[in-house]
Design a protein around this motif. Structure first.
Motif, mmCIF file in Angstrom:
data_model
loop_
_atom_site.group_PDB
_atom_site.id
_atom_site.type_symbol
_atom_site.label_atom_id
_atom_site.label_comp_id
_atom_site.label_asym_id
_atom_site.label_seq_id
_atom_site.Cartn_x
_atom_site.Cartn_y
_atom_site.Cartn_z
ATOM 1 N N GLY A 15 -77.527 101.328 62.695
ATOM 2 C CA GLY A 15 -77.835 100.304 61.714
ATOM 3 C C GLY A 15 -78.959 100.673 60.770
ATOM 4 O O GLY A 15 -79.197 99.976 59.776
ATOM 5 N N GLY A 16 -79.646 101.752 61.067
ATOM 6 C CA GLY A 16 -80.771 102.184 60.244
ATOM 7 C C GLY A 16 -80.346 102.964 59.015
ATOM 8 O O GLY A 16 -79.145 103.126 58.737
ATOM 9 N N SER A 17 -81.356 103.456 58.293
ATOM 10 C CA SER A 17 -81.115 104.159 57.036
ATOM 11 C C SER A 17 -81.943 105.428 56.963
ATOM 12 O O SER A 17 -83.025 105.512 57.567
ATOM 13 N N LEU A 18 -81.436 106.379 56.212
ATOM 14 C CA LEU A 18 -82.163 107.593 55.874
ATOM 15 C C LEU A 18 -81.821 107.962 54.436
ATOM 16 O O LEU A 18 -80.710 107.690 53.968
ATOM 17 N N ARG A 19 -82.755 108.617 53.769
ATOM 18 C CA ARG A 19 -82.496 109.132 52.434
ATOM 19 C C ARG A 19 -82.664 110.652 52.462
ATOM 20 O O ARG A 19 -83.762 111.150 52.701
ATOM 21 N N LEU A 20 -81.573 111.343 52.225
ATOM 22 C CA LEU A 20 -81.591 112.798 52.186
ATOM 23 C C LEU A 20 -81.798 113.269 50.751
ATOM 24 O O LEU A 20 -81.272 112.661 49.812
ATOM 25 N N SER A 21 -82.544 114.348 50.612
ATOM 26 C CA SER A 21 -82.776 114.945 49.294
ATOM 27 C C SER A 21 -82.442 116.422 49.340
ATOM 28 O O SER A 21 -82.592 117.070 50.382
ATOM 29 N N CYS A 22 -82.007 116.938 48.202
ATOM 30 C CA CYS A 22 -81.715 118.369 48.094
ATOM 31 C C CYS A 22 -82.107 118.818 46.699
ATOM 32 O O CYS A 22 -81.558 118.321 45.711
ATOM 33 N N ALA A 23 -83.030 119.766 46.646
ATOM 34 C CA ALA A 23 -83.499 120.281 45.360
ATOM 35 C C ALA A 23 -83.033 121.716 45.174
ATOM 36 O O ALA A 23 -83.236 122.553 46.059
ATOM 37 N N ALA A 24 -82.430 121.974 44.020
ATOM 38 C CA ALA A 24 -82.001 123.326 43.677
ATOM 39 C C ALA A 24 -83.056 123.976 42.787
ATOM 40 O O ALA A 24 -83.563 123.342 41.851
ATOM 41 N N SER A 25 -83.367 125.222 43.091
ATOM 42 C CA SER A 25 -84.361 125.946 42.291
ATOM 43 C C SER A 25 -83.881 127.361 42.043
ATOM 44 O O SER A 25 -83.047 127.886 42.771
ATOM 45 N N GLY A 26 -84.445 127.979 40.999
ATOM 46 C CA GLY A 26 -84.069 129.337 40.655
ATOM 47 C C GLY A 26 -83.623 129.422 39.216
ATOM 48 O O GLY A 26 -83.801 128.497 38.435
ATOM 49 N N SER A 27 -83.008 130.532 38.891
ATOM 50 C CA SER A 27 -82.561 130.772 37.524
ATOM 51 C C SER A 27 -81.193 130.132 37.310
ATOM 52 O O SER A 27 -80.160 130.782 37.432
ATOM 53 N N ILE A 28 -81.200 128.848 36.994
ATOM 54 C CA ILE A 28 -79.976 128.055 36.885
ATOM 55 C C ILE A 28 -79.690 127.729 35.434
ATOM 56 O O ILE A 28 -80.568 127.198 34.743
ATOM 57 N N PHE A 29 -78.461 128.013 34.979
ATOM 58 C CA PHE A 29 -78.070 127.607 33.632
ATOM 59 C C PHE A 29 -77.560 126.170 33.643
ATOM 60 O O PHE A 29 -77.975 125.354 32.824
ATOM 61 N N SER A 30 -76.664 125.872 34.572
ATOM 62 C CA SER A 30 -76.148 124.515 34.684
ATOM 63 C C SER A 30 -75.609 124.276 36.091
ATOM 64 O O SER A 30 -75.255 125.217 36.791
ATOM 65 N N ILE A 31 -75.585 123.007 36.456
ATOM 66 C CA ILE A 31 -75.023 122.598 37.746
ATOM 67 C C ILE A 31 -73.820 121.708 37.470
ATOM 68 O O ILE A 31 -73.971 120.634 36.879
ATOM 69 N N ASN A 32 -72.645 122.157 37.874
ATOM 70 C CA ASN A 32 -71.425 121.399 37.614
ATOM 71 C C ASN A 32 -71.269 120.208 38.545
ATOM 72 O O ASN A 32 -70.790 119.150 38.140
ATOM 73 N N ALA A 33 -71.656 120.387 39.788
ATOM 74 C CA ALA A 33 -71.515 119.330 40.779
ATOM 75 C C ALA A 33 -72.431 119.624 41.956
ATOM 76 O O ALA A 33 -72.771 120.775 42.219
ATOM 77 N N LYS A 100 -73.726 127.488 37.542
ATOM 78 C CA LYS A 100 -73.566 128.630 36.643
ATOM 79 C C LYS A 100 -74.954 129.214 36.380
ATOM 80 O O LYS A 100 -75.888 128.485 36.035
ATOM 81 N N LEU A 101 -75.058 130.525 36.534
ATOM 82 C CA LEU A 101 -76.337 131.190 36.303
ATOM 83 C C LEU A 101 -76.500 131.626 34.848
ATOM 84 O O LEU A 101 -77.614 131.818 34.357
ATOM 85 N N GLN A 102 -75.349 131.788 34.162
ATOM 86 C CA GLN A 102 -75.373 132.209 32.761
ATOM 87 C C GLN A 102 -74.320 131.414 32.010
ATOM 88 O O GLN A 102 -73.326 130.969 32.591
ATOM 89 N N THR A 103 -74.494 131.288 30.706
ATOM 90 C CA THR A 103 -73.590 130.466 29.917
ATOM 91 C C THR A 103 -72.140 130.932 30.002
ATOM 92 O O THR A 103 -71.225 130.115 30.018
ATOM 93 N N MET A 104 -71.903 132.237 30.065
ATOM 94 C CA MET A 104 -70.531 132.754 30.124
ATOM 95 C C MET A 104 -70.193 133.273 31.513
ATOM 96 O O MET A 104 -69.149 133.888 31.710
ATOM 97 N N GLY A 105 -71.052 133.013 32.471
ATOM 98 C CA GLY A 105 -70.819 133.536 33.813
ATOM 99 C C GLY A 105 -69.928 132.637 34.641
ATOM 100 O O GLY A 105 -69.561 131.535 34.222
ATOM 101 N N PRO A 106 -69.556 133.099 35.829
ATOM 102 C CA PRO A 106 -68.700 132.310 36.723
ATOM 103 C C PRO A 106 -69.495 131.178 37.375
ATOM 104 O O PRO A 106 -70.726 131.189 37.384
ATOM 105 N N THR A 107 -68.750 130.220 37.919
ATOM 106 C CA THR A 107 -69.410 129.209 38.733
ATOM 107 C C THR A 107 -69.511 129.738 40.157
ATOM 108 O O THR A 107 -68.580 130.359 40.677
#
Length: 121
Positions: A15-33, A100-107
């Motif tokens: 019946g209780g609650s928790l809040r999970l967090s996840c932080a991404a760091s590094g050389s990131i161009f974009s995160i799709n999901a 994606k690490l680069q604009t034209m790179g793979p996911t």
């Protein structure tokens, strides 16, 4: 190098609650999901919740109405608010990101190290 660092797991009563967090760091161009998976002992890893860069979400049936996924794009962080926790929610919860690490790179797919959630009285 990209890292996903999770926090917020622990022991909670049913019946209780928790809040999970996840932080991404590094050389990131974009995160799709970003998403959360879980793996209980003796079971396969399963998708819990996922959120796209556009804000679309999907949930595993058993957590719908109890869990809420959200993200802060500016911080490259995803959250999982877990409410009305049940013993069957006990598992290691893993953060996942499609990046994606680069604009034209793979996911590419990255995983966090996992955080234990235990629901028990």
């Amino acid at each position: 190098q990209v890292q996903l660092v999770e926090s917020g797991g622990g022991l909670v009563q049913p019946g209780g609650s928790l809040r999970l967090s996840c932080a991404a760091s590094g050389s990131i161009f974009s995160i799709n999901a970003m998403g959360w998976y879980r793996q209980a002992p003796g079971k396969q890893r399963e998708l819990v919740a996922r959120i796209t860069s556009g804000g679309s979400t999907n949930y595993e049936d058993s957590v719908t109405g109890r869990f809420t996924i959200s993200r802060d794009g500016a911080k490259n962080t995803v959250y999982l608010q877990t409410n009305s926790l049940k013993p069957e929610d006990t598992a290691v919860y893993y953060c996942n990101a499609v990046i994606k690490l680069q604009t034209m790179g793979p996911t590419l797919i990255y995983w966090g190290q996992g955080t234990q959630v235990t629901v028990s009285s």
